[in-house]
Design a protein around this motif. Sequence first.
Motif, PDB file in Angstrom:
ATOM      1  N   LEU A  65       0.814  -1.210   0.000  1.00  0.00           N
ATOM      2  CA  LEU A  65       0.000   0.000   0.000  1.00  0.00           C
ATOM      3  C   LEU A  65       0.852   1.267   0.000  1.00  0.00           C
ATOM      4  O   LEU A  65       0.421   2.310  -0.464  1.00  0.00           O
ATOM      5  CB  LEU A  65      -0.938   0.017   1.197  1.00  0.00           C
ATOM      6  CG  LEU A  65      -2.083  -0.986   1.108  1.00  0.00           C
ATOM      7  CD1 LEU A  65      -2.889  -1.001   2.380  1.00  0.00           C
ATOM      8  CD2 LEU A  65      -2.973  -0.667  -0.082  1.00  0.00           C
ATOM      9  N   ARG A  67       3.461   1.506  -1.678  1.00  0.00           N
ATOM     10  CA  ARG A  67       4.177   1.443  -2.947  1.00  0.00           C
ATOM     11  C   ARG A  67       5.657   1.235  -2.733  1.00  0.00           C
ATOM     12  O   ARG A  67       6.486   1.816  -3.419  1.00  0.00           O
ATOM     13  CB  ARG A  67       3.956   2.709  -3.768  1.00  0.00           C
ATOM     14  CG  ARG A  67       2.529   3.157  -3.748  1.00  0.00           C
ATOM     15  CD  ARG A  67       2.062   3.503  -5.108  1.00  0.00           C
ATOM     16  NE  ARG A  67       0.646   3.214  -5.218  1.00  0.00           N
ATOM     17  CZ  ARG A  67      -0.133   3.695  -6.165  1.00  0.00           C
ATOM     18  NH1 ARG A  67       0.356   4.444  -7.059  1.00  0.00           N
ATOM     19  NH2 ARG A  67      -1.402   3.383  -6.202  1.00  0.00           N
ATOM     20  N   LYS A  81      -5.043   1.413  13.103  1.00  0.00           N
ATOM     21  CA  LYS A  81      -5.480   2.783  12.805  1.00  0.00           C
ATOM     22  C   LYS A  81      -4.286   3.638  12.361  1.00  0.00           C
ATOM     23  O   LYS A  81      -4.379   4.367  11.367  1.00  0.00           O
ATOM     24  CB  LYS A  81      -6.114   3.322  14.091  1.00  0.00           C
ATOM     25  CG  LYS A  81      -6.528   4.741  14.082  1.00  0.00           C
ATOM     26  CD  LYS A  81      -7.351   5.033  15.325  1.00  0.00           C
ATOM     27  CE  LYS A  81      -6.671   5.949  16.298  1.00  0.00           C
ATOM     28  NZ  LYS A  81      -5.784   5.396  17.285  1.00  0.00           N
ATOM     29  N   GLU A  82      -3.192   3.513  13.071  1.00  0.00           N
ATOM     30  CA  GLU A  82      -2.013   4.316  12.759  1.00  0.00           C
ATOM     31  C   GLU A  82      -1.399   3.911  11.423  1.00  0.00           C
ATOM     32  O   GLU A  82      -0.939   4.760  10.662  1.00  0.00           O
ATOM     33  CB  GLU A  82      -0.973   4.186  13.875  1.00  0.00           C
ATOM     34  CG  GLU A  82      -1.362   4.882  15.176  1.00  0.00           C
ATOM     35  CD  GLU A  82      -2.411   4.128  15.978  1.00  0.00           C
ATOM     36  OE1 GLU A  82      -2.707   2.960  15.644  1.00  0.00           O
ATOM     37  OE2 GLU A  82      -2.954   4.696  16.945  1.00  0.00           O
ATOM     38  N   ARG A 134      -3.028   2.638   8.925  1.00  0.00           N
ATOM     39  CA  ARG A 134      -3.923   3.126   7.885  1.00  0.00           C
ATOM     40  C   ARG A 134      -3.663   4.608   7.609  1.00  0.00           C
ATOM     41  O   ARG A 134      -3.539   5.026   6.468  1.00  0.00           O
ATOM     42  CB  ARG A 134      -5.370   2.902   8.332  1.00  0.00           C
ATOM     43  CG  ARG A 134      -6.373   3.570   7.417  1.00  0.00           C
ATOM     44  CD  ARG A 134      -7.691   2.885   7.445  1.00  0.00           C
ATOM     45  NE  ARG A 134      -8.421   3.171   8.660  1.00  0.00           N
ATOM     46  CZ  ARG A 134      -9.559   2.578   8.981  1.00  0.00           C
ATOM     47  NH1 ARG A 134     -10.052   1.642   8.215  1.00  0.00           N
ATOM     48  NH2 ARG A 134     -10.168   2.891  10.089  1.00  0.00           N
ATOM     49  N   LEU A 135      -3.558   5.367   8.698  1.00  0.00           N
ATOM     50  CA  LEU A 135      -3.341   6.810   8.544  1.00  0.00           C
ATOM     51  C   LEU A 135      -2.006   7.115   7.868  1.00  0.00           C
ATOM     52  O   LEU A 135      -1.947   7.870   6.894  1.00  0.00           O
ATOM     53  CB  LEU A 135      -3.402   7.487   9.917  1.00  0.00           C
ATOM     54  CG  LEU A 135      -3.034   8.974   9.966  1.00  0.00           C
ATOM     55  CD1 LEU A 135      -4.022   9.788   9.140  1.00  0.00           C
ATOM     56  CD2 LEU A 135      -3.008   9.472  11.400  1.00  0.00           C
ATOM     57  N   SER A 146      -0.091   5.228   6.083  1.00  0.00           N
ATOM     58  CA  SER A 146       0.041   4.704   4.725  1.00  0.00           C
ATOM     59  C   SER A 146      -0.749   5.556   3.750  1.00  0.00           C
ATOM     60  O   SER A 146      -0.330   5.773   2.620  1.00  0.00           O
ATOM     61  CB  SER A 146      -0.457   3.256   4.639  1.00  0.00           C
ATOM     62  OG  SER A 146       0.246   2.434   5.527  1.00  0.00           O
ATOM     63  N   PHE A 147      -1.914   6.040   4.182  1.00  0.00           N
ATOM     64  CA  PHE A 147      -2.776   6.802   3.271  1.00  0.00           C
ATOM     65  C   PHE A 147      -2.308   8.246   3.138  1.00  0.00           C
ATOM     66  O   PHE A 147      -2.194   8.779   2.037  1.00  0.00           O
ATOM     67  CB  PHE A 147      -4.224   6.748   3.767  1.00  0.00           C
ATOM     68  CG  PHE A 147      -5.169   7.613   2.970  1.00  0.00           C
ATOM     69  CD1 PHE A 147      -5.428   7.316   1.639  1.00  0.00           C
ATOM     70  CD2 PHE A 147      -5.785   8.705   3.544  1.00  0.00           C
ATOM     71  CE1 PHE A 147      -6.306   8.089   0.896  1.00  0.00           C
ATOM     72  CE2 PHE A 147      -6.657   9.490   2.802  1.00  0.00           C
ATOM     73  CZ  PHE A 147      -6.915   9.186   1.480  1.00  0.00           C
ATOM     74  N   ASP A 148      -2.050   8.889   4.265  1.00  0.00           N
ATOM     75  CA  ASP A 148      -1.757  10.316   4.226  1.00  0.00           C
ATOM     76  C   ASP A 148      -0.691  10.683   5.259  1.00  0.00           C
ATOM     77  O   ASP A 148      -1.001  11.203   6.329  1.00  0.00           O
ATOM     78  CB  ASP A 148      -3.056  11.095   4.500  1.00  0.00           C
ATOM     79  CG  ASP A 148      -2.929  12.565   4.125  1.00  0.00           C
ATOM     80  OD1 ASP A 148      -1.798  13.025   3.936  1.00  0.00           O
ATOM     81  OD2 ASP A 148      -3.972  13.233   4.048  1.00  0.00           O
ATOM     82  N   ALA A 175       1.371  13.053   5.421  1.00  0.00           N
ATOM     83  CA  ALA A 175       1.462  14.478   5.776  1.00  0.00           C
ATOM     84  C   ALA A 175       0.479  14.800   6.903  1.00  0.00           C
ATOM     85  O   ALA A 175       0.836  15.458   7.881  1.00  0.00           O
ATOM     86  CB  ALA A 175       1.174  15.345   4.556  1.00  0.00           C
ATOM     87  N   LEU A 176      -0.753  14.309   6.784  1.00  0.00           N
ATOM     88  CA  LEU A 176      -1.721  14.562   7.847  1.00  0.00           C
ATOM     89  C   LEU A 176      -1.263  13.887   9.140  1.00  0.00           C
ATOM     90  O   LEU A 176      -1.357  14.456  10.223  1.00  0.00           O
ATOM     91  CB  LEU A 176      -3.112  14.053   7.469  1.00  0.00           C
ATOM     92  CG  LEU A 176      -4.130  14.299   8.570  1.00  0.00           C
ATOM     93  CD1 LEU A 176      -4.640  15.716   8.539  1.00  0.00           C
ATOM     94  CD2 LEU A 176      -5.291  13.327   8.519  1.00  0.00           C
ATOM     95  N   LEU A 178       6.595   5.031  12.711  1.00  0.00           N
ATOM     96  CA  LEU A 178       5.864   3.825  12.344  1.00  0.00           C
ATOM     97  C   LEU A 178       6.529   3.137  11.160  1.00  0.00           C
ATOM     98  O   LEU A 178       6.582   1.912  11.080  1.00  0.00           O
ATOM     99  CB  LEU A 178       4.416   4.191  12.004  1.00  0.00           C
ATOM    100  CG  LEU A 178       3.408   3.124  12.393  1.00  0.00           C
ATOM    101  CD1 LEU A 178       3.442   2.850  13.879  1.00  0.00           C
ATOM    102  CD2 LEU A 178       2.025   3.515  11.944  1.00  0.00           C
TER     103      LEU A 178
END
Lengths: 447, 255
Positions: A35, A37, A170-171, A173-174, A176-178, A180-181, A192
């Motif tokens: 995820l 990449r 949860k961490e 997911r966060l 890996s997805f975004d 910067a946020l 992480l």
Amino acid sequence: MIATSDWLWELDGWIVAAGVLCAVASSLVGNFLVLRRSSLLGDAISHAVLPGLAVAFLITGSRQSLPMFIGAVIVGILTAALTQGIRDSGKIDEGASMGVVFTTLFALGLVLIVRAADRVDLDPGCVLYGAIELTPLDTVPVGSLEVPRVVITLGVVSIINLAFVVVFFKELRLTSFDPALADAIGFRSQRLHYLLMTLVAVTAVASFESVGNILVVAMFVVPAATARLLTDRLGVMVGLSAVLAAAAAVIGHWSAITVPRWFGYTSTTTAGMMAVASGGLLVLAIVIGPRQGVLPRLYRRWRLAGMILRDDLLALLFRSQERRSESAPTAGLIRQALPVNRWRLRLALWNESRAGRIESVDGGYRLTPVGRLRASSLVRAHRLWEQYLVDRAGVTVDRIHQHAERFEHFADRDLRDQLERETEFPSSDPHGSPIPSEENRDNPSSG
Amino acid sequence: MSDLPLSISGLTVAYQRKPVLWDIDIDIPPGSLVGVIGPNGAGKSTLLRACLGLIPVAAGEVRFFGQSYRQVDSRVAYVPQRESVDWDFPINAIDVVTMGLYRQIGWCRPVRKRHRETAREALQQVGLGELADRQINQLSGGQQQRVFLARALVQRADLYLMDEPLAAVDAATEQAIVGTLRSLRDAGKTAIVIHHDLPTVREYFDRVVLLNVRLLASGPVEEAFTDENLQQTYGGRLTLLDRATEAIARREIRT
């Protein structure tokens, strides 16, 4: 079929257990490599741990597990750090910097190992391919049971990886997805990232000696990629990847014993076969996966084409009856009007007859009252669309037919009513043909 | 001074010795909608990211509500550029919005039903209530941008930093976002928004920051958004500064 005479539970059972544990442990963390990449980072780390093993061996002079384990894990994490460092330092992209770091470290490892192997039995071949078949030979007593050391190690790693994925779901997911946020709201994505890399390295090292490099590298990426094809939910993806990995391990060992026999050879390498099996599952997901699979997509397209053909057939008969032609159109006549092969038409005719929408008279076909009801709403949709396209979309009259021909299949009662309102309740279409009124289902008027 | 939502002084950010932002001073008063305007490569995104500590700062100081970002990070919400994330990621709209609550939830604690309810309300607020369970790659660009907005809204922050929320969105989304920004301002909140469309600046914003590596102007729209300032902003960089930094870079390569 399992050739039971070749399958010894006390041997094969443990081999499969080792394979399954390695596969599950790798695939759990592998999801997040895929995820993010950075799938190749798993590959890079599991190759680059070699010099760590060698240096630890040269320093301590023993093949004791713990120092070698720690040495290898440190080099594994170093790989991730060096890759990032080289990427950030200039104009080298992530893929290239990964390639630079891991080939260099791997080569260094080979040099060191050959050096070390002069003195003791540290076999480069074994490190590369592993020796999963030897799993049952080196056991540790647990209670009354003799459990192979490898199974215990991989079992512990699997539990650690599972705990990591569950606790930090949860961490992960966060970040890996975004990322910067994540950084902005105080979840340090780098922290992480390195925790994940540590577990990747631990998994790679734990699997290294026992099941070999090939299997871990495959299991980091392939089951997760397969699971991604089958679901859009992260939680499901992680669970599914573990199940697929375990399945690949079982199928792989069975095939390693069985398949070569079909061709008259003795059994082949189990770890290799497990990796091949995971690739096979991926191909299977590409071909028959319910959502993106090639076959289901073809089937859906085929069914849609069938539905459109049946609609066109009904509309054709409706128009023919509207013109009050003397004889009912025959199959041959229909085929001249609808560009379709004989078998598809025959299937459509059979389908519609069976559904009671058309009946055959004197070798030709005509609509039943039920069929007429459906046909009239299709023709109604078609002509309303034509009216709409001229009125509202400014399409010229000579081009509206082809558009309406496509849209008519996707216009339910609601949409038809809306079209009628938008075109201000026309009684005929731009070609001058009457627009059938909405017929009441309870009281079908027969033609 | 201490209640200013954002106060930047002497901020300089460099990438390999080449300044991307150079000696920036900005004070943003509370309750204002601020547009950050400037050409491509002017350092607009860099400004937001540097303020939040996402990239290293060469010099200068950034204060949020008179304190450092880490002390008051719960009062600040950040909306990254839409292109910065992978929209094929296996996740649905409501899960993305829930991410805005992660700080409040804390490390390793699970997302609970009430968090999801909060997220659902925010999605309704931006007009996406029915798409809450949609996979994010099935949303249009404008809808994706509104998901990001909803994610910022659940943070109930006092200051919103948004990176091009109005770039390449449909008219409905633009109106929804602008409406939301106005209601935030009316509630006394502050939003700093990177914006690329000059004709709408006067309509949407109270204040502007004109940026092109250095700060050209910062103030109320009627004072700062002048033709002269715009010309300076878009008319080219400070060429002498560029030449100096290039000379430094060349010297470094040679030695």
